[in-house]
Design a protein around this motif. Structure first.
Motif, PDB file in Angstrom:
ATOM      1  N   GLN A  80     -16.407  -1.563   6.339  1.00 64.55           N
ATOM      2  CA  GLN A  80     -14.855  -1.635   6.564  1.00 64.55           C
ATOM      3  C   GLN A  80     -13.996  -1.853   5.683  1.00 64.55           C
ATOM      4  N   GLY A  81     -14.681  -2.610   4.443  1.00 62.39           N
ATOM      5  CA  GLY A  81     -13.936  -2.528   3.377  1.00 62.39           C
ATOM      6  C   GLY A  81     -13.835  -1.319   2.443  1.00 62.39           C
ATOM      7  N   MET A  82     -15.153  -0.695   2.405  1.00 65.39           N
ATOM      8  CA  MET A  82     -15.119   0.504   1.747  1.00 65.39           C
ATOM      9  C   MET A  82     -14.468   1.435   2.273  1.00 65.39           C
ATOM     10  N   GLY A  83     -14.577   1.673   3.616  1.00 61.46           N
ATOM     11  CA  GLY A  83     -13.612   2.658   4.412  1.00 61.46           C
ATOM     12  C   GLY A  83     -12.233   2.494   4.013  1.00 61.46           C
ATOM     13  N   TRP A  84     -11.692   1.276   3.971  1.00 55.96           N
ATOM     14  CA  TRP A  84     -10.137   0.799   3.545  1.00 55.96           C
ATOM     15  C   TRP A  84     -10.087   1.712   2.093  1.00 55.96           C
ATOM     16  N   LEU A  85     -11.000   1.436   1.153  1.00 51.73           N
ATOM     17  CA  LEU A  85     -10.663   1.824  -0.183  1.00 51.73           C
ATOM     18  C   LEU A  85     -11.185   3.275  -0.638  1.00 51.73           C
ATOM     19  N   THR A  86     -11.716   4.072   0.482  1.00 54.73           N
ATOM     20  CA  THR A  86     -11.824   5.303   0.370  1.00 54.73           C
ATOM     21  C   THR A  86     -11.687   6.410   1.154  1.00 54.73           C
ATOM     22  N   THR A  87     -11.873   6.480   2.506  1.00 54.25           N
ATOM     23  CA  THR A  87     -11.384   7.488   3.475  1.00 54.25           C
ATOM     24  C   THR A  87     -10.163   7.127   4.273  1.00 54.25           C
ATOM     25  N   GLU A  88      -9.810   5.871   4.241  1.00 56.78           N
ATOM     26  CA  GLU A  88      -8.715   5.672   5.347  1.00 56.78           C
ATOM     27  C   GLU A  88      -7.308   5.655   4.892  1.00 56.78           C
ATOM     28  N   GLU A  89      -6.900   6.671   5.003  1.00 52.87           N
ATOM     29  CA  GLU A  89      -5.398   7.066   4.221  1.00 52.87           C
ATOM     30  C   GLU A  89      -4.684   7.175   5.533  1.00 52.87           C
ATOM     31  N   LEU A  90      -3.586   6.286   5.370  1.00 53.11           N
ATOM     32  CA  LEU A  90      -2.221   6.258   6.302  1.00 53.11           C
ATOM     33  C   LEU A  90      -1.201   7.063   5.535  1.00 53.11           C
ATOM     34  N   TRP A  91      -0.529   8.087   6.318  1.00 52.86           N
ATOM     35  CA  TRP A  91       0.247   8.892   5.814  1.00 52.86           C
ATOM     36  C   TRP A  91       1.426   9.111   6.654  1.00 52.86           C
ATOM     37  N   TRP A  92       2.749   8.898   5.962  1.00 51.58           N
ATOM     38  CA  TRP A  92       4.048   9.154   6.834  1.00 51.58           C
ATOM     39  C   TRP A  92       4.786  10.531   6.123  1.00 51.58           C
ATOM     40  N   ASP A  93       5.216  11.313   6.899  1.00 47.72           N
ATOM     41  CA  ASP A  93       5.983  12.262   6.237  1.00 47.72           C
ATOM     42  C   ASP A  93       7.277  11.890   5.885  1.00 47.72           C
ATOM     43  N   ASP A  94       8.259  12.911   5.257  1.00 45.16           N
ATOM     44  CA  ASP A  94       9.395  12.358   4.973  1.00 45.16           C
ATOM     45  C   ASP A  94      10.524  11.916   5.935  1.00 45.16           C
ATOM     46  N   ALA A  95      10.220  12.428   7.077  1.00 46.21           N
ATOM     47  CA  ALA A  95      11.065  12.144   8.272  1.00 46.21           C
ATOM     48  C   ALA A  95      10.586  10.670   8.540  1.00 46.21           C
ATOM     49  N   GLY A  96       9.601  10.108   8.251  1.00 43.11           N
ATOM     50  CA  GLY A  96       9.037   8.770   8.504  1.00 43.11           C
ATOM     51  C   GLY A  96       8.105   8.680   9.841  1.00 43.11           C
ATOM     52  N   ARG A  97       7.657   9.858  10.058  1.00 42.53           N
ATOM     53  CA  ARG A  97       6.580  10.024  11.408  1.00 42.53           C
ATOM     54  C   ARG A  97       5.497   9.824  10.518  1.00 42.53           C
ATOM     55  N   LEU A  98       4.402   8.981  11.179  1.00 42.39           N
ATOM     56  CA  LEU A  98       2.992   8.603  10.966  1.00 42.39           C
ATOM     57  C   LEU A  98       2.431   9.733  11.311  1.00 42.39           C
ATOM     58  N   ARG A  99       1.729  10.458  10.534  1.00 42.97           N
ATOM     59  CA  ARG A  99       0.848  11.627  10.775  1.00 42.97           C
ATOM     60  C   ARG A  99      -0.571  11.255  11.257  1.00 42.97           C
ATOM     61  N   THR A 100      -1.083  10.205  10.820  1.00 42.84           N
ATOM     62  CA  THR A 100      -2.401   9.869  10.867  1.00 42.84           C
ATOM     63  C   THR A 100      -2.405   8.867  12.037  1.00 42.84           C
ATOM     64  N   HIS A 101      -2.367   9.239  13.033  1.00 46.99           N
ATOM     65  CA  HIS A 101      -2.092   8.491  14.098  1.00 46.99           C
ATOM     66  C   HIS A 101      -3.334   8.675  15.425  1.00 46.99           C
ATOM     67  N   ALA A 102      -4.325   9.117  14.985  1.00 46.01           N
ATOM     68  CA  ALA A 102      -5.540   9.258  15.813  1.00 46.01           C
ATOM     69  C   ALA A 102      -6.781   9.580  14.877  1.00 46.01           C
ATOM     70  N   PRO A 103      -7.900   9.326  15.739  1.00 44.03           N
ATOM     71  CA  PRO A 103      -9.218   9.396  15.026  1.00 44.03           C
ATOM     72  C   PRO A 103      -9.232  10.784  14.301  1.00 44.03           C
ATOM     73  N   SER A 104      -8.639  11.895  14.951  1.00 45.03           N
ATOM     74  CA  SER A 104      -8.686  13.286  14.539  1.00 45.03           C
ATOM     75  C   SER A 104      -8.140  13.366  13.091  1.00 45.03           C
ATOM     76  N   THR A 105      -7.060  12.333  12.760  1.00 39.91           N
ATOM     77  CA  THR A 105      -6.418  12.683  11.515  1.00 39.91           C
ATOM     78  C   THR A 105      -6.590  11.216  10.635  1.00 39.91           C
ATOM     79  N   TYR A 106      -7.177  10.242  10.946  1.00 34.80           N
ATOM     80  CA  TYR A 106      -7.472   9.022  10.523  1.00 34.80           C
ATOM     81  C   TYR A 106      -9.105   8.844  10.449  1.00 34.80           C
ATOM     82  N   LYS A 107      -9.585   8.790   9.270  1.00 38.27           N
ATOM     83  CA  LYS A 107     -10.955   8.877   8.977  1.00 38.27           C
ATOM     84  C   LYS A 107     -11.420   7.470   8.669  1.00 38.27           C
ATOM     85  N   ILE A 108     -12.212   6.799   9.593  1.00 37.67           N
ATOM     86  CA  ILE A 108     -13.130   5.534   9.625  1.00 37.67           C
ATOM     87  C   ILE A 108     -14.379   5.867   9.098  1.00 37.67           C
ATOM     88  N   PRO A 109     -15.196   5.106   8.151  1.00 36.59           N
ATOM     89  CA  PRO A 109     -16.438   5.298   7.769  1.00 36.59           C
ATOM     90  C   PRO A 109     -17.204   5.764   9.165  1.00 36.59           C
TER      91      PRO A 109
END
Length: 776
Positions: A665-694
């Motif tokens: 889990q710690g490795m995932g935090w530091l390598t693949t698990e990226e949270l991304w908000w667009d300029d409008a403030g919308r969280l775009r990584t809001h499902a397993p399809s867009t947010y990559k856990i190990p």
């Protein structure tokens, strides 16, 4: 009673032995019952949240007429339907409304709840709301919040010792830099869920997936405007929590209870994954500015650091999280002169919250970045710089003025260094990188020192309830919650060991506020420490009564009474445990006890930044080897060796699993698990399809995990064990450091790559190109 021959076979489930998780078979066969598996009474309704589609705005009007008219809708709840306090703030700051009344503060903020005959109908109806709002400027990250002049959501903390000017004067080298550390979604397998059943008068029972039943109880009571004794919260098990169900469950429990009492019908609320991820907080992102002064040997003389965090729109647990980041900004290293400051900044995002490590991992990343800076500046192996700065005799006081008295980090690191053959492998990697044009490798061995206790001293308490029935079976209940980590199994082992009976005799029951009141959250790695000791206290009370009974009826001294495997020795007589218990019951001996425990010898003065906030430290080390593709930034972890200190493990099998899982889990935090908000403030990584856990394929190809065999806790913890939930999470930092070495090879290791986290393939590639171009 009849005489028996002494029984010498050890009990099944004794402490310090491996034992399968009590629900393991249920987990893999699907028979484990979670909140969503509870049979729904006739008339059960389903709630769903209606969310804001703007990030920061003043509400002009909220038209819910189409929602109310939708098929199957029974009710629509807003702030005006709340009879008590419109607040679910865990810290009492009253800044976290169930539903906002005038101001929207983040995209996805719940504005109302729909209650309908089915969940699908409620979900469809929620989308029919029409919001009229006046847009306001928003700031989404710490740097934007600073630029916009946003306030801090809670009081910052400063830790200091020594004098920076003095330390800098004695150091010929000084480096300043910035590291950005990303957040992380909890991504529990079971999402947030609450199921409320109304009772008589003002009572309600709430079944929910929470790490803190007492807090959920208090929040529901506040929202309903009733005393806490009117609310019962029950948790049998969770499908993962990781901190995401410590305070974030409050909203869902309150909405379910509010709807149930208003409509006098059972109500369940279960958001889908997208809503769960957009409406609940994450691990805090940090931007850390550091300034480190050091000498030619790499020894640190002075450290200054500012830790700015994305906290979200309300305080939630940001105060203690950012405090703990400072507590661990030293990791395993002594700073002679130091000043550390937190900046818990308000942003127009969901309120970030507890996450495994509780801010500590962000502090450790900053510490390791400074070690890395020194190593590259001096052209040295980072492991040598680490060793030069380890805590040791005469250099053993932390920035918060606690003396490190149980330090084993050097011995542990040197043992792992030998086991992993670190030195020879590093030389092989250096040779490989000289001859490889595209693929580069890196290796790193990193330590961790992690303080164990809640920094809010009053949370360091626990209760338990133990009943011994007259047939010799035992009922165990405690204030901790089971989220897959094996807490119930460990506490049952403690009770089995105390009575010297097979663990099969013990029935572990659901955590409920009706049995054990005023519980603390199952967090801060303290679940076994606190609840194990409370259960042991209850068992010892019952044992003392049984010993007195034996002395009175047999005429023996207390020392002549011994509990042996599944029996009791009374002088020369050996009596089966169940027969002995039956005779005690017939003699009217009380066979039930409420146990209690509070952690001793801890204190903390936040105003002065001094004290002993931690009862002890847990230690560990990781050696990881990685391989990167310099043309794409892709990477893989070739091998990892872990060595972790859990004291005298209550259950080595469960603890080893916790170490493995925490590392991944710690490795995932530091390598693949990226949270991304667009300029409008919308969280775009809001499902397993867009947010990559190990995934299973991301686990190191060679993965060696061992527990320290030679150490036990010096403090009087339960059976001299140590906490294991959070400390090994930081072992994943070894992967980030190894990737940094691989990147640094492209310019001959002359420059610290300064990889920000998460080090996604894109960031790795950009770092490679930056160094190829001669830039830092």
């Amino acid at each position: 009673m009849t005489d028996m021959k002494p029984i010498h076979a050890p009990i099944r489930g004794a402490v310090h032995t491996g034992l399968i998780h009590d629900s393991a078979a249920k987990h893999v066969t699907g028979r484990a019952a979670y909140t969503d598996d509870i049979a729904e009474p006739a008339g059960t309704l389903h709630a769903y949240l209606g969310q804001s589609d703007v990030t920061h705005a003043r509400i002009r009007a909220l038209d819910l007429s189409a929602v109310r008219a939708a098929p199957g809708v029974v009710a629509v709840l807003t702030a005006t339907d709340i009879p008590g306090a419109n607040d679910v703030s865990p810290t009492g700051k009253h800044d976290d409304p169930v539903f906002p009344e005038t101001l929207i503060e983040y995209h996805g903020q719940p504005l109302f709840a729909v209650v309908a005959e089915t969940r699908d109908l409620a979900r469809r109806a929620a989308a029919l709301a029409r919001l009229d709002a006046e847009p306001l400027p928003h700031a989404l990250d710490p740097e934007a919040a600073i630029t916009a002049g946003h306030p801090m959501v809670t009081e910052p903390l400063t830790l200091r010792r020594g004098t920076l000017a003095e330390g800098r004067q004695a150091a010929p080298h000084r480096i300043a830099g910035t590291v950005r550390i990303g957040g992380q979604d909890h991504m529990y397998l079971e999402g947030q869920i609450s199921f409320a059943i109304p009772g008589e008068d003002d009572t309600v029972t709430v079944y929910c997936s929470t790490q803190h039943p007492s807090e959920a109880q208090h929040m529901v009571a506040h929202v309903l405007g009733v005393p806490s004794n009117a609310v019962t919260v029950q948790v049998r098990r969770m499908g993962g929590g990781f901190g995401g169900k410590e305070s974030q469950m409050n909203l869902f429990a309150a909405v379910a209870a509010l709807a149930a009492k208003k409509l006098d019908r059972p109500v369940k609320i279960r958001p889908d994954r997208d809503q769960d991820m957009t409406a609940t907080g994450k691990r805090h992102d940090f931007v850390v500015d550091y300034d480190v002064a050091f000498d030619d040997t790499g020894t640190i003389h002075a450290v200054e650091g500012t830790f700015a965090a994305r906290c979200g729109f309300s305080a939630d647990l940001s105060g203690p999280v950012t405090d703990r980041a400072l507590f661990h900004a030293d990791n395993a290293y002594f700073y002679p002169h130091v000043r550390l400051e937190s900046r818990p900044l308000k942003t127009n995002t969901v309120s970030n919250t507890a996450f495994r490590g509780f801010g500590g991992p962000q502090g450790v990343v900053a510490a390791e970045r400074m070690i890395e800076e020194i190593a590259y500046a001096l052209g040295r192996d980072p492991l040598d710089i680490r060793k030069a700065n380890f805590y040791r005799a005469g250099r053993d006081v932390t920035p918060y003025h606690q003396e490190v008295t149980d330090n084993v980090i050097l011995r542990l690191v040197e043992e792992l260094e030998a086991r992993a053959d670190y030195r020879a492998r590093r030389q092989d990697i250096l040779a490989f990188n000289r001859d490889s044009a595209v693929i580069r490798r890196g290796i790193a061995l990193t330590p961790v020192k992690f303080g164990i206790s809640f920094t809010a001293t009053h949370f360091n308490q626990a209760g338990a309830l133990v009943h011994v029935y007259n047939d010799g079976s035992i009922h165990l209940n405690h204030g901790g919650t089971e989220m897959g980590q094996g807490l119930n199994t460990k506490v049952a082992q403690v009770v089995a060991d105390a009575f010297q009976v097979d663990i099969d005799r013990i029935r572990i029951t659901a955590t409920t506020t009706e049995k054990v009141p005023n519980t603390s959250a199952t967090a801060a790695s303290s679940g076994s420490d606190l609840n194990g000791m409370a259960a042991l206290d209850a068992a010892e009370q019952i044992k003392a009564r049984l010993v007195s009974f034996a002395c009175e009826t047999r005429g023996v001294a207390p020392e002549a009474v011994r509990f042996v495997p599944n029996a009791v020795v009374i002088g020369e007589e050996v009596v089966a445990f169940d027969a002995f218990v039956k005779s005690a019951y017939m003699a009217r001996v009380q066979l039930s006890a409420a146990g209690f425990y509070k952690t001793p010898d801890i204190h903390w003065d936040r105003a002065s930044g001094t004290g002993r906030p931690f009862y002890y430290y847990a230690y560990g080390a990781a050696c990881s080897e990685v391989e990167i593709d310099t043309l794409t930034g892709e990477y893989r972890v070739m091998r990892t060796d872990l060595l972790h200190d859990v004291g005298r493990s209550l259950n080595p099998d469960i603890d080893r699993g916790q170490v493995e899982g925490a590392f991944v889990q710690g490795m995932g935090w530091l390598t693949t698990e990226e949270l991304w908000w667009d300029d409008a403030g919308r969280l775009r990584t809001h499902a397993p399809s867009t947010y990559k856990i190990p995934l299973a394929s991301d686990v190191p190809r060679i993965f060696n995990v061992d527990l320290v065999a030679w150490n036990e806790n010096r403090e009087r913890t339960v059976k001299r064990s140590k906490a294991v939930g959070e400390p090994p999470f930081m072992l994943g930092i070894s992967v980030l450091e190894a990737m940094s070495m691989a990147v640094a090879s492209v310019d001959g290791y002359r420059t610290c790559p300064r990889l920000d986290a998460p080090a996604t393939p894109e960031r790795v590639l950009m770092a490679v190109e930056r160094l190829k171009g001669g830039g830092a």
